[in-house]
Design an enzyme around this catalytic site. Sequence first.
Site, PDB file in Angstrom:
ATOM      1  N   ASP A   1      -0.749  -1.475  -4.110  1.00 30.85           N
ATOM      2  CA  ASP A   1      -2.140  -1.721  -3.718  1.00 30.85           C
ATOM      3  C   ASP A   1      -2.858  -0.372  -3.554  1.00 30.85           C
ATOM      4  O   ASP A   1      -2.363   0.508  -2.851  1.00 30.85           O
ATOM      5  CB  ASP A   1      -2.118  -2.494  -2.383  1.00 30.85           C
ATOM      6  CG  ASP A   1      -3.470  -3.040  -1.988  1.00 30.85           C
ATOM      7  OD1 ASP A   1      -4.320  -3.246  -2.869  1.00 30.85           O
ATOM      8  OD2 ASP A   1      -3.663  -3.283  -0.781  1.00 30.85           O
TER       9      ASP A   1
ATOM     10  N   THR B   1      -5.239  -7.988   6.508  1.00 24.16           N
ATOM     11  CA  THR B   1      -5.516  -7.965   7.948  1.00 24.16           C
ATOM     12  C   THR B   1      -5.262  -9.308   8.634  1.00 24.16           C
ATOM     13  O   THR B   1      -4.745  -9.365   9.748  1.00 24.16           O
ATOM     14  CB  THR B   1      -6.979  -7.525   8.178  1.00 24.16           C
ATOM     15  OG1 THR B   1      -7.185  -6.295   7.469  1.00 24.16           O
ATOM     16  CG2 THR B   1      -7.273  -7.295   9.640  1.00 24.16           C
TER      17      THR B   1
ATOM     18  N   SER C   1       0.860  -1.186   0.000  1.00 24.65           N
ATOM     19  CA  SER C   1       0.000   0.000   0.000  1.00 24.65           C
ATOM     20  C   SER C   1       0.895   1.234   0.000  1.00 24.65           C
ATOM     21  O   SER C   1       2.092   1.136   0.272  1.00 24.65           O
ATOM     22  CB  SER C   1      -0.898   0.006   1.249  1.00 24.65           C
ATOM     23  OG  SER C   1      -0.105   0.206   2.405  1.00 24.65           O
TER      24      SER C   1
ATOM     25  N   HIS D   1     -12.623  -4.106   3.364  1.00 20.89           N
ATOM     26  CA  HIS D   1     -11.318  -4.355   3.976  1.00 20.89           C
ATOM     27  C   HIS D   1     -11.462  -4.520   5.483  1.00 20.89           C
ATOM     28  O   HIS D   1     -12.338  -3.915   6.094  1.00 20.89           O
ATOM     29  CB  HIS D   1     -10.375  -3.184   3.693  1.00 20.89           C
ATOM     30  CG  HIS D   1     -10.046  -3.009   2.243  1.00 20.89           C
ATOM     31  ND1 HIS D   1     -10.378  -1.894   1.538  1.00 20.89           N
ATOM     32  CD2 HIS D   1      -9.408  -3.828   1.377  1.00 20.89           C
ATOM     33  CE1 HIS D   1      -9.960  -2.025   0.288  1.00 20.89           C
ATOM     34  NE2 HIS D   1      -9.373  -3.188   0.159  1.00 20.89           N
ATOM     35  N   GLY D   2     -10.598  -5.316   6.060  1.00 24.67           N
ATOM     36  CA  GLY D   2     -10.595  -5.490   7.513  1.00 24.67           C
ATOM     37  C   GLY D   2     -11.649  -6.498   7.947  1.00 24.67           C
ATOM     38  O   GLY D   2     -12.161  -7.273   7.141  1.00 24.67           O
TER      39      GLY D   2
ATOM     40  N   GLY E   1     -10.293  -7.410   0.314  1.00 29.56           N
ATOM     41  CA  GLY E   1     -10.902  -7.701   1.623  1.00 29.56           C
ATOM     42  C   GLY E   1     -11.038  -9.177   1.906  1.00 29.56           C
ATOM     43  O   GLY E   1     -12.055  -9.624   2.433  1.00 29.56           O
TER      44      GLY E   1
HETATM   45  P1  13P Z   1      -8.055  -7.364   4.157  1.00 27.42           P
HETATM   46  O1  13P Z   1      -7.162  -6.526   5.011  1.00 27.42           O
HETATM   47  O2  13P Z   1      -9.468  -7.295   4.568  1.00 27.42           O
HETATM   48  O3  13P Z   1      -7.557  -8.775   4.054  1.00 27.42           O
HETATM   49  O4  13P Z   1      -8.015  -6.730   2.691  1.00 27.42           O
HETATM   50  C1  13P Z   1      -6.821  -6.678   1.972  1.00 27.42           C
HETATM   51  C2  13P Z   1      -6.967  -5.920   0.698  1.00 27.42           C
HETATM   52  O5  13P Z   1      -7.969  -5.961   0.032  1.00 27.42           O
HETATM   53  C3  13P Z   1      -5.831  -5.117   0.250  1.00 27.42           C
HETATM   54  O6  13P Z   1      -6.144  -4.380  -0.884  1.00 27.42           O
END
Ligand code: 13P
Length: 288
Positions: free
Chosen positions: A84, A232, A49, A177-178, A208
């Site tokens: 990302d 995550t 990211s 996400h998360g 996500g």
């Molecule tokens: P998570 O953190 O929910 O696994 O999502 C990761 C993601 O989509 C990164 O772009």
Amino acid sequence: MMVSAKEMLQKAVAGHYAVGQFNINNLEWTKAILQAAQESNSPVILGVSEGAGKYMTGFKTVENMVEAMVEEMGITVPVATHLDHGSYEGCMKCIDAGFTSIMFDGSKYPIEENVAKTKELIAICEEKGMSLEAEVGSIGGEEDGVIGQGECADPQECKMIADLGVDMLAAGIGNIHGKYPENWAGLSFETLDAIQKLTGDMPLVLHGGTGIPDDMIKKAIDLGVAKINVNTECQLVFAEATRKYIEAGKDLEGKGFDPRKLLKPGFEAIVEKVKEKMELFGSVGKAE
Ligand code: 13P
């Protein structure tokens, strides 16, 4: 072997499995994910990211570290370094740093501007042999302080962006996400199906990945998802394993405070988690 994500994802679509994108934060994360990929004989995408890039002092540091690790660890499976949720400026920096893949998250721009910028990036990526991911419809949850609203992408808009010539397409299908909230409605397979029908062989990306039940992951792969992002979940297992080490007082025994010992349980937890995901995604043994 450093490659773009293009070929590995085309193979994934044809073979009905998905390649995992695992986000990296530091040396331990990178080493753990590369080790898991090599031991699973699986292609892998290392997600970075903008925030993680800054944390690691910049994208050049990241790219050089990954390239050096691939060489020093004798990694033979296909590895892509992928920005990302990149801004336009972030994409330019990663192109300059030698990344093999980028995601341009143009979802915050009006559609005309998103299209214009995406076209420009497609031309650069083609010239450099890099792959490009585009996003249609914002994906909810919080990432680097940006909270998107979980929404379902418009399949027609997906087709329009896919037709520009991007290599992979992220579309909101109720994923966030998360961690997912208790009352989450689940993935919208109806939306995914409609997008897949209009975009054909375009590799679709599921963001996500953390907390989506295994059966939904499998169904999404059946419906054309060829790349699944997980971030995550690795952070949670790393934190849990590190907490256990400290709570057991291991850092106070002998040289237990040595960072190479202190970070080992978290490192091993990431290796195991990534292997588990590669198994679920069906990418084990698909490095050839
Ligand atoms: P998570 O953190 O929910 O696994 O999502 C990761 C993601 O989509 C990164 O772009």
